[in-house]
Scaffold this motif. Sequence first.
Motif, PDB file in Angstrom:
ATOM      1  N   ARG A  57       0.858  -1.183   0.000  1.00  0.00           N
ATOM      2  CA  ARG A  57       0.000   0.000   0.000  1.00  0.00           C
ATOM      3  C   ARG A  57       0.891   1.229   0.000  1.00  0.00           C
ATOM      4  O   ARG A  57       1.943   1.239   0.625  1.00  0.00           O
ATOM      5  CB  ARG A  57      -0.893   0.046   1.241  1.00  0.00           C
ATOM      6  CG  ARG A  57      -1.987  -1.004   1.292  1.00  0.00           C
ATOM      7  CD  ARG A  57      -2.679  -0.973   2.649  1.00  0.00           C
ATOM      8  NE  ARG A  57      -3.804  -1.898   2.714  1.00  0.00           N
ATOM      9  CZ  ARG A  57      -5.061  -1.549   2.501  1.00  0.00           C
ATOM     10  NH1 ARG A  57      -5.363  -0.281   2.212  1.00  0.00           N
ATOM     11  NH2 ARG A  57      -6.033  -2.438   2.582  1.00  0.00           N
ATOM     12  N   ARG A  61      -2.554   3.786  -3.361  1.00  0.00           N
ATOM     13  CA  ARG A  61      -2.626   2.628  -4.256  1.00  0.00           C
ATOM     14  C   ARG A  61      -2.441   1.351  -3.456  1.00  0.00           C
ATOM     15  O   ARG A  61      -1.645   1.285  -2.526  1.00  0.00           O
ATOM     16  CB  ARG A  61      -1.527   2.748  -5.311  1.00  0.00           C
ATOM     17  CG  ARG A  61      -1.460   1.596  -6.301  1.00  0.00           C
ATOM     18  CD  ARG A  61      -0.296   1.810  -7.241  1.00  0.00           C
ATOM     19  NE  ARG A  61       0.984   1.760  -6.533  1.00  0.00           N
ATOM     20  CZ  ARG A  61       2.112   2.238  -6.998  1.00  0.00           C
ATOM     21  NH1 ARG A  61       2.149   2.858  -8.152  1.00  0.00           N
ATOM     22  NH2 ARG A  61       3.230   2.130  -6.295  1.00  0.00           N
ATOM     23  N   GLU A  63      -1.577  -2.738  -4.183  1.00  0.00           N
ATOM     24  CA  GLU A  63      -1.108  -3.637  -5.233  1.00  0.00           C
ATOM     25  C   GLU A  63      -0.829  -5.017  -4.647  1.00  0.00           C
ATOM     26  O   GLU A  63      -0.193  -5.143  -3.596  1.00  0.00           O
ATOM     27  CB  GLU A  63       0.154  -3.089  -5.884  1.00  0.00           C
ATOM     28  CG  GLU A  63       0.638  -3.923  -7.065  1.00  0.00           C
ATOM     29  CD  GLU A  63       1.745  -3.251  -7.851  1.00  0.00           C
ATOM     30  OE1 GLU A  63       1.457  -2.266  -8.573  1.00  0.00           O
ATOM     31  OE2 GLU A  63       2.898  -3.686  -7.724  1.00  0.00           O
ATOM     32  N   ARG A  93      -3.837  -3.994  -9.230  1.00  0.00           N
ATOM     33  CA  ARG A  93      -3.626  -2.665  -8.649  1.00  0.00           C
ATOM     34  C   ARG A  93      -4.952  -1.934  -8.533  1.00  0.00           C
ATOM     35  O   ARG A  93      -5.737  -1.910  -9.486  1.00  0.00           O
ATOM     36  CB  ARG A  93      -2.658  -1.871  -9.515  1.00  0.00           C
ATOM     37  CG  ARG A  93      -2.412  -0.454  -9.055  1.00  0.00           C
ATOM     38  CD  ARG A  93      -1.421   0.248  -9.971  1.00  0.00           C
ATOM     39  NE  ARG A  93      -0.121  -0.399  -9.929  1.00  0.00           N
ATOM     40  CZ  ARG A  93       0.917  -0.008 -10.674  1.00  0.00           C
ATOM     41  NH1 ARG A  93       0.767   0.998 -11.528  1.00  0.00           N
ATOM     42  NH2 ARG A  93       2.081  -0.607 -10.577  1.00  0.00           N
ATOM     43  N   THR A  95      -6.450   1.814  -7.609  1.00  0.00           N
ATOM     44  CA  THR A  95      -6.152   3.224  -7.402  1.00  0.00           C
ATOM     45  C   THR A  95      -7.424   4.022  -7.614  1.00  0.00           C
ATOM     46  O   THR A  95      -8.065   3.916  -8.660  1.00  0.00           O
ATOM     47  CB  THR A  95      -5.075   3.727  -8.386  1.00  0.00           C
ATOM     48  OG1 THR A  95      -3.913   2.887  -8.280  1.00  0.00           O
ATOM     49  CG2 THR A  95      -4.677   5.169  -8.085  1.00  0.00           C
TER      50      THR A  95
END
Length: 203
Positions: A57, A61, A63, A93, A95
């Motif tokens: 993190r 974001r 992932e 991912r 976002t």
Amino acid sequence: MLIVADALHTQTGHAEQITRRGAHLLLQAKGNQPGLHAQLKVVPWAQIPVGDRTRERGHGRKETRTVKAVTLQTPGGIAFPHARQAVRITRTRTTGGKTSRETAYLVTSLPAADAQPADLQKWARSEWLIENQVHNVRDVTFREDLHQARTGTGPAVMATLRNTAIGWHRINGETNIARANRRADRRSNDLITAVTSSYRNMQ
């Protein structure tokens, strides 16, 4: 020695040269090797357990990266020289509420005993880090592919200058090279002063 490279180097000639010299390889397969890429995609990945998973993190974001690896039946398991394992790395991912997924397929000449999924992920990420921090910056920010220097030592000289500029900005804490370049354009004397003062200190 392990050579980790992007898809540009996933060529049988390169693989033969690397292994002939006693080194190993970890190479990504993309559209430039359609046969190899197709073979890797149809490996029964659903039946292969996840060998390694990492979560990160930061910067708004999230992932997740998962790695699956399987030993190939040799000879003839995959139509690529010296391939001992097939590898699939999936990056998911999120976002701003949007989720994207990217899947990479790779081959390595290392057997499972010498290259576990966690190792494969670490090595692949190292190459991707170089790609993002150097090659992508040279391609996008410096528009290297559009440059007219094509003969003699011109391309090597220009690549050295671009790498020097990128390195200079990074050691000064810059993370956005395009923005750093714009600032340097407006304040070119700062760079000249920094370089010449360092030179004078060496005298």
